[in-house]
Scaffold this motif. Structure first.
Motif, short mmCIF file in Angstrom:
data_model
loop_
_atom_site.label_atom_id
_atom_site.label_comp_id
_atom_site.label_asym_id
_atom_site.label_seq_id
_atom_site.Cartn_x
_atom_site.Cartn_y
_atom_site.Cartn_z
N PRO A 134 42.79 38.08 33.27
CA PRO A 134 42.10 37.46 34.25
C PRO A 134 43.04 37.71 36.37
CG PRO A 134 44.73 36.75 33.08
CD PRO A 134 43.71 38.26 32.85
N ASP A 135 43.76 37.93 36.27
CA ASP A 135 44.68 37.91 37.84
C ASP A 135 43.67 39.08 38.57
OD1 ASP A 135 45.77 38.24 40.14
OD2 ASP A 135 47.16 40.11 39.72
N PRO A 136 42.87 38.79 39.70
CA PRO A 136 41.98 39.02 40.23
C PRO A 136 42.41 40.51 40.78
CG PRO A 136 41.74 37.23 41.06
CD PRO A 136 43.35 37.14 40.29
N LEU A 137 43.50 40.49 41.25
CA LEU A 137 43.81 41.79 41.37
C LEU A 137 44.09 42.84 40.35
CD1 LEU A 137 47.06 40.76 43.67
CD2 LEU A 137 44.67 42.36 44.23
N ASP A 138 44.18 42.02 38.44
CA ASP A 138 44.76 42.89 38.25
C ASP A 138 42.65 43.62 37.82
OD1 ASP A 138 47.10 42.91 37.25
OD2 ASP A 138 46.82 41.52 36.44
N ARG A 139 41.95 42.80 37.87
CA ARG A 139 40.55 43.76 38.11
C ARG A 139 40.40 44.63 38.84
NH1 ARG A 139 37.59 37.83 38.11
NH2 ARG A 139 39.90 36.88 37.30
N MET A 140 40.44 43.59 40.27
CA MET A 140 40.32 45.21 41.26
C MET A 140 40.84 46.32 41.32
SD MET A 140 41.52 42.85 44.79
CE MET A 140 40.81 44.45 45.83
N THR A 141 41.83 46.13 39.68
CA THR A 141 43.05 47.81 39.80
C THR A 141 42.10 48.54 38.81
OG1 THR A 141 44.74 46.79 40.03
CG2 THR A 141 45.20 48.37 38.64
N ALA A 142 41.68 47.68 37.57
CA ALA A 142 40.78 47.17 36.74
C ALA A 142 39.35 48.47 36.61
CB ALA A 142 40.51 46.76 35.59
N VAL A 143 38.84 47.71 37.99
CA VAL A 143 37.21 48.53 39.14
C VAL A 143 37.50 49.92 39.77
CG1 VAL A 143 35.64 47.69 39.54
CG2 VAL A 143 36.06 45.96 38.22
N ALA A 144 39.08 49.96 40.26
CA ALA A 144 39.15 51.57 40.41
C ALA A 144 38.36 52.26 41.75
CB ALA A 144 38.64 52.60 38.85
#
Length: 193
Positions: A104-114
């Motif tokens: 849910p955190d956009p920063l976590d999503r950015m990390t996951a998208v790599a």
């Protein structure tokens, strides 16, 4: 070059999704039939590792990202499929929603998208727009501009990060005291002998 060795030679290059491995079975993702039964968890782990290394070798190639998405889709892991298909023009909205629910955190999503370089270098307009939207959402939430190179560093530190460091230092101090105690005991034993 023989037909059997061509699959090994092209093993690192992204191939179309319908490409089959050569006779040696090397050079592309394992067939789904080989990932069931005895030893399947290990085989799946190896196949996933292979697909991730393919993406790491060709980070801008969306074809390489479709392969792990298809593998995760095959095994019903919609959040991971959504992660790997996030930049695709024909991504499944359900998978994207599952990915966003897991992160849910956009920063976590950015990390996951790599992604490490600016979205302007993405290969398609759709990918550029989706990456820019994700970066802008993360910037709004953080209250400051976020760039893709900040993702690895995670400029934002939490209290948990500080307590982990303090716990690690305390553990090192405890180990050091124990070693010092053993050294003192050994010196006393040597002197008495």
């Amino acid at each position: 070059m023989t037909a059997g060795s061509s699959s090994v030679a092209t093993g690192c290059r992204p191939q179309p999704a319908d490409a089959r491995p050569g006779p040696s079975g090397r050079g592309s993702a394992r067939e789904p039939q080989q990932l069931h039964g005895r030893g399947a968890p290990r085989a799946r782990l190896a196949a996933r590792r292979h697909l991730r290394s393919l993406v790491a070798s060709y980070p801008a190639d969306l074809t390489a990202r479709r392969r792990p998405a298809a593998a995760y889709r095959l095994y019903g892991e919609s959040a991971e499929a959504g992660r790997w298909a996030y930049r695709d023009a024909d991504r499944d909205p359900g998978e994207t929603a599952a990915f966003e629910a897991r992160h849910p955190d956009p920063l976590d999503r950015m990390t996951a998208v790599a992604r490490r370089d600016p979205e302007e270098s993405a290969p398609t307009e759709t990918a550029r727009a989706r990456l820019a939207g994700l970066r802008e959402t993360a910037s709004v939430q953080a209250g400051r501009p976020i760039h893709w190179h900040h993702v690895r560093d995670r400029v934002e530190h939490t209290d948990e990060d500080a307590s982990d460091g303090e716990l690690f230092c305390a553990g090192l101090a405890l180990v050091g005291l124990a070693l010092l105690g053993f050294a003192a005991l050994r010196i006393v034993t040597f002197v008495r002998w």
